[in-house]
Write an enzyme that holds these catalytic residues in place. Structure first.
Site, short mmCIF file in Angstrom:
data_model
loop_
_atom_site.label_atom_id
_atom_site.label_comp_id
_atom_site.label_asym_id
_atom_site.label_seq_id
_atom_site.Cartn_x
_atom_site.Cartn_y
_atom_site.Cartn_z
N GLU A 240 -38.71 48.85 8.63
CA GLU A 240 -37.29 48.05 9.04
C GLU A 240 -37.11 47.19 7.79
OE1 GLU A 240 -40.55 48.12 10.77
OE2 GLU A 240 -40.27 47.49 12.79
N HIS B 195 -42.77 47.35 5.59
CA HIS B 195 -42.54 48.07 6.96
C HIS B 195 -41.19 48.70 6.83
CE1 HIS B 195 -45.41 45.02 9.38
NE2 HIS B 195 -45.88 45.51 8.25
N CYS C 74 -40.59 41.80 11.17
CA CYS C 74 -39.44 42.51 11.09
C CYS C 74 -38.35 41.96 11.87
CB CYS C 74 -40.00 43.95 11.42
SG CYS C 74 -40.94 44.65 10.09
N CYS D 96 -42.17 44.10 14.91
CA CYS D 96 -43.26 43.02 14.82
C CYS D 96 -42.55 41.62 14.67
CB CYS D 96 -44.19 43.18 14.09
SG CYS D 96 -43.76 42.83 12.14
#
Length: 178
Positions: free
Chosen positions: A58, A56, A89, A86
């Site tokens: 992040e 991801h 993260c 999410c």
């Protein structure tokens, strides 16, 4: 101080980064790490490209920021991301002791920084992350909506209230895996 990025300008950089994910079929989410008013890391989702479910934007940006600063403690870093993080993260933000989070679009299905959960403000955890939400949310939402419209062709939803809801990146192509 001249040359320092505002939240809006940093989000602009994150939005540009998000569009890079489109080249390899990833959900267009971008993140930039800002330290002392300057971008020190800039990443986008790379799950499809790398085959890594944790790739991801992040987490990738946090890893690059830690490498740039030579420390896993990112207390002086602001992470700016186009979609609300999410749970995975958000956990990374807490673990890295990030100084501040700025996000654009809320994620009503998997957001963990205020929409569905709020891991950033849970006093039971060892760190809390101040959050600023909604910076350039319309632009980020449009980018995600256009991406999913091409991935999931079909007629638009007939429920007008659905158009008023913040975009939620869900399903198998989601940055959140849902």
């Amino acid at each position: 101080m001249p040359g320092l990025l505002s939240d809006e300008d940093a989000m602009g950089a994150a939005l540009v980064e998000a569009t890079s994910a489109l080249a390899h079929g990833d959900v267009p989410v971008g993140a930039v790490a800002v330290h002392d008013g300057r971008v020190i890391a800039s990443r986008h989702n790379e799950r499809e490209q790398s085959g890594d479910p944790t790739a991801h934007a992040e987490l990738l940006a946090l890893s690059d920021a830690a490498a740039a600063l030579g420390s896993w403690r990112l207390t002086e870093v602001t992470l700016v991301v186009t979609l609300e993080p999410c749970p995975m993260c958000a956990g990374g933000l807490v673990a890295a002791r990030v100084g501040r989070l700025v996000f654009a679009a809320p994620d009503m299905k998997q957001g963990a920084c205020g929409s569905l959960y709020n891991l950033c403000a849970d006093p039971r955890l060892n760190h809390e992350v101040p959050v600023t939400a909604g910076i350039r949310a319309g632009e980020a939402s449009r980018l995600l909506t256009e991406f999913f419209a091409h991935r999931r062709p079909g007629p638009p939803r007939s429920d007008p209230s659905a158009q008023e809801q913040p975009v939620a990146a869900d399903g198998p192509d989601s940055p959140l895996g849902g």
